[in-house]
Design a protein around this motif. Structure first.
Motif, PDB file in Angstrom:
ATOM      1  N   PRO A  45       0.871  -1.498   0.408  1.00 58.14           N
ATOM      2  CA  PRO A  45       0.242   0.042  -0.102  1.00 58.14           C
ATOM      3  C   PRO A  45       0.470   1.715  -0.151  1.00 58.14           C
ATOM      4  CG  PRO A  45      -0.896  -1.632   1.734  1.00 58.14           C
ATOM      5  CD  PRO A  45       0.487  -2.099   1.200  1.00 58.14           C
ATOM      6  N   ALA A  46       2.030   0.983   0.481  1.00 60.17           N
ATOM      7  CA  ALA A  46       2.880   2.230   0.662  1.00 60.17           C
ATOM      8  C   ALA A  46       3.456   3.023  -0.660  1.00 60.17           C
ATOM      9  CB  ALA A  46       3.691   2.192   1.829  1.00 60.17           C
ATOM     10  N   LEU A  47       3.683   1.231  -1.304  1.00 61.81           N
ATOM     11  CA  LEU A  47       4.124   1.998  -2.068  1.00 61.81           C
ATOM     12  C   LEU A  47       3.578   2.669  -3.732  1.00 61.81           C
ATOM     13  CD1 LEU A  47       6.539   1.282  -4.490  1.00 61.81           C
ATOM     14  CD2 LEU A  47       5.836  -1.357  -4.564  1.00 61.81           C
ATOM     15  N   LEU A  48       2.366   2.196  -3.297  1.00 61.91           N
ATOM     16  CA  LEU A  48       1.190   1.965  -4.491  1.00 61.91           C
ATOM     17  C   LEU A  48       0.531   3.827  -4.346  1.00 61.91           C
ATOM     18  CD1 LEU A  48      -1.637  -1.161  -4.759  1.00 61.91           C
ATOM     19  CD2 LEU A  48      -0.064  -0.387  -6.262  1.00 61.91           C
ATOM     20  N   THR A 130       4.705  -0.409 -14.835  1.00 63.08           N
ATOM     21  CA  THR A 130       4.039  -0.237 -13.446  1.00 63.08           C
ATOM     22  C   THR A 130       3.001  -0.252 -13.152  1.00 63.08           C
ATOM     23  OG1 THR A 130       6.374  -0.103 -13.404  1.00 63.08           O
ATOM     24  CG2 THR A 130       5.441  -0.243 -11.785  1.00 63.08           C
ATOM     25  N   LEU A 131       3.125   1.299 -13.417  1.00 61.88           N
ATOM     26  CA  LEU A 131       1.530   2.227 -13.099  1.00 61.88           C
ATOM     27  C   LEU A 131       0.028   1.507 -13.779  1.00 61.88           C
ATOM     28  CD1 LEU A 131       2.364   5.394 -13.162  1.00 61.88           C
ATOM     29  CD2 LEU A 131       1.794   4.488 -11.109  1.00 61.88           C
ATOM     30  N   ILE A 132       0.054   1.059 -14.189  1.00 58.18           N
ATOM     31  CA  ILE A 132      -0.528  -0.173 -15.745  1.00 58.18           C
ATOM     32  C   ILE A 132      -0.501  -1.523 -14.864  1.00 58.18           C
ATOM     33  CG2 ILE A 132      -0.879  -1.247 -17.379  1.00 58.18           C
ATOM     34  CD1 ILE A 132       0.394   0.682 -19.179  1.00 58.18           C
ATOM     35  N   VAL A 133       0.449  -2.073 -14.710  1.00 56.13           N
ATOM     36  CA  VAL A 133      -0.157  -3.427 -14.216  1.00 56.13           C
ATOM     37  C   VAL A 133      -0.238  -3.745 -12.279  1.00 56.13           C
ATOM     38  CG1 VAL A 133       2.357  -5.483 -13.330  1.00 56.13           C
ATOM     39  CG2 VAL A 133       1.628  -4.887 -15.254  1.00 56.13           C
ATOM     40  N   VAL A 134       0.553  -2.418 -11.801  1.00 52.38           N
ATOM     41  CA  VAL A 134      -0.101  -2.670 -10.121  1.00 52.38           C
ATOM     42  C   VAL A 134      -1.019  -2.193  -9.535  1.00 52.38           C
ATOM     43  CG1 VAL A 134       2.761  -3.019  -9.564  1.00 52.38           C
ATOM     44  CG2 VAL A 134       1.498  -0.901  -9.838  1.00 52.38           C
ATOM     45  N   SER A 139      -5.985  -4.601  -9.719  1.00 53.78           N
ATOM     46  CA  SER A 139      -7.101  -3.740  -8.837  1.00 53.78           C
ATOM     47  C   SER A 139      -8.518  -4.567 -10.011  1.00 53.78           C
ATOM     48  CB  SER A 139      -7.692  -2.497  -9.403  1.00 53.78           C
ATOM     49  OG  SER A 139      -6.892  -1.627  -8.655  1.00 53.78           O
ATOM     50  N   ILE A 140      -8.084  -4.949 -11.374  1.00 50.87           N
ATOM     51  CA  ILE A 140      -9.017  -5.857 -11.887  1.00 50.87           C
ATOM     52  C   ILE A 140      -9.508  -7.240 -10.823  1.00 50.87           C
ATOM     53  CG2 ILE A 140      -9.969  -6.950 -13.965  1.00 50.87           C
ATOM     54  CD1 ILE A 140      -8.906  -3.806 -15.052  1.00 50.87           C
ATOM     55  N   ALA A 141      -8.188  -7.983 -11.110  1.00 48.60           N
ATOM     56  CA  ALA A 141      -8.143  -8.984 -10.689  1.00 48.60           C
ATOM     57  C   ALA A 141      -8.955  -9.392  -9.279  1.00 48.60           C
ATOM     58  CB  ALA A 141      -6.287  -9.128 -10.636  1.00 48.60           C
ATOM     59  N   ILE A 142      -8.740  -8.457  -8.410  1.00 47.57           N
ATOM     60  CA  ILE A 142      -9.685  -8.163  -6.990  1.00 47.57           C
ATOM     61  C   ILE A 142     -10.485  -8.197  -7.245  1.00 47.57           C
ATOM     62  CG2 ILE A 142      -9.577  -7.061  -4.813  1.00 47.57           C
ATOM     63  CD1 ILE A 142      -6.344  -5.758  -5.129  1.00 47.57           C
ATOM     64  N   SER A 174      -5.310   2.491  -1.526  1.00 47.39           N
ATOM     65  CA  SER A 174      -4.004   3.531  -1.417  1.00 47.39           C
ATOM     66  C   SER A 174      -3.909   3.822  -2.283  1.00 47.39           C
ATOM     67  CB  SER A 174      -2.634   1.935  -0.983  1.00 47.39           C
ATOM     68  OG  SER A 174      -2.457   1.179  -1.971  1.00 47.39           O
ATOM     69  N   PRO A 175      -3.227   2.986  -3.801  1.00 46.65           N
ATOM     70  CA  PRO A 175      -3.358   3.725  -5.285  1.00 46.65           C
ATOM     71  C   PRO A 175      -4.661   4.842  -5.359  1.00 46.65           C
ATOM     72  CG  PRO A 175      -4.336   1.756  -5.780  1.00 46.65           C
ATOM     73  CD  PRO A 175      -4.536   1.804  -4.105  1.00 46.65           C
ATOM     74  N   VAL A 176      -6.150   4.707  -4.878  1.00 48.38           N
ATOM     75  CA  VAL A 176      -6.979   5.682  -4.730  1.00 48.38           C
ATOM     76  C   VAL A 176      -7.108   7.030  -4.142  1.00 48.38           C
ATOM     77  CG1 VAL A 176      -9.324   6.320  -4.088  1.00 48.38           C
ATOM     78  CG2 VAL A 176      -8.984   3.624  -5.165  1.00 48.38           C
TER      79      VAL A 176
END
Length: 307
Positions: A45-48, A130-134, A139-142, A174-176
């Protein structure tokens, strides 16, 4: 090939460290699970958050490249998801399998490799991928995993449960929050930034040690399932992306080569973290990460030679 080996060796070293420590008893029985919880709730979450909070529109606004990597990755994810689901896997497990087939290790391997091969200009495409993947793919997989876990008879109840679960998931929140921070135009305070950087830097080593500790468990693994995911990741994924980059969107040479290189990378640790977080079967995912990393020594060398 020596360049590829030099980038990949630390990954094998961290996996081996986790494996040896678990087998020798330096790490306890629940080390893999607890390390993974540490990564999922704090480090990742910190990284995202940092990645999205510090990203600027000018840096990531390369629509052709974004379209190629996003479409190619999601096509591979969707096809794998459908095939695994029709093959009697639950939707949750099929979603994690699909993530394994499309989740490239763009951060730990992709960034240094792109800079090594393409020079300083290779950093921007690596960061975008990296942004697209993580963020996007993860998020779609979740969402699909959460949908698969619901057994409510009412569609409205199931929808509410999915939304509530996503709202409490640190990998979605976290990314939101990071995106909202970026929109605000505020700078991250120095002390907070260092705190986030320290946590984020622990993501990859802790995840790989957790993976090694998990692999040390003596259990039967479905190697066939892992082999098919490795084949999709190392062969099908880069071919799909290269076709889009060269014949559909016709990207400039640098960006086309970057797209191919980034999507030819082995599977990152994200799918394993997700499978452990949700308590799903992790043996196939763990082995797909390990064997795709081993296999990428050959496939990445071929890609680099061709480039």
């Amino acid at each position: 090939m020596s360049n590829v080996v030099n980038v990949l060796l630390p990954i094998f070293g961290l996996i081996l460290a986790g494996f040896v420590c678990r087998r020798t008893g330096c790490l306890g029985e629940y080390a893999a699970t607890e390390l993974n919880r540490f990564v999922v709730w704090l480090c990742l979450p910190a990284l995202l958050f940092t990645a999205t909070a510090t990203a600027s529109l000018e840096e990531i606004w390369h629509p052709g490249f974004v379209a190629v990597v996003t479409i190619g990755t999601l096509v591979v994810f969707a096809i794998t998801l459908v095939v695994r689901w029709m093959g009697k896997r639950s939707l949750s497990d099929a979603s994690i399998d699909a993530l394994s087939a499309s989740y490239a290790n763009t951060g730990y391997i992709g960034i240094p490799l792109c800079i090594l091969v393409l020079g300083d200009e290779g950093l921007t495409p690596a960061l975008i991928a990296t942004l697209i993947v993580v963020c996007v793919l993860f998020s779609i997989a979740i969402v699909f995993v959460e949908v698969g876990l619901q057994n409510e008879g009412s569609a409205s109840k199931a929808f509410r449960k999915v939304v509530m679960s996503l709202a409490k998931n640190p990998l979605v929140v976290s990314p939101v929050l990071g995106g909202l921070w970026a929109v605000s135009g505020l700078e991250i305070p120095t002390s907070a930034g260092r705190f986030l950087d320290m946590l984020g830097a622990a993501t990859t080593p802790c995840a790989l040690i957790s993976l090694g500790a998990f692999l040390a468990k003596k259990e039967k693994a479905k190697e066939g399932g892992a082999v098919s995911l490795v084949g999709i990741k190392l062969v099908i994924h880069p071919l799909v992306v290269w076709g889009l980059a060269s014949y559909v969107f016709m990207l400039p040479p640098l960006w086309a080569k970057a797209a191919l290189l980034l999507c030819a990378l082995p599977t990152g640790t994200g799918p394993f973290m997700l499978s452990e977080f949700y308590g799903r079967e992790a043996s196939v995912v763990a082995r797909s990460i390990l064997w795709s990393t081993v296999g990428s020594i050959v496939t990445l060398s071929i890609v680099l030679l061709w480039i």
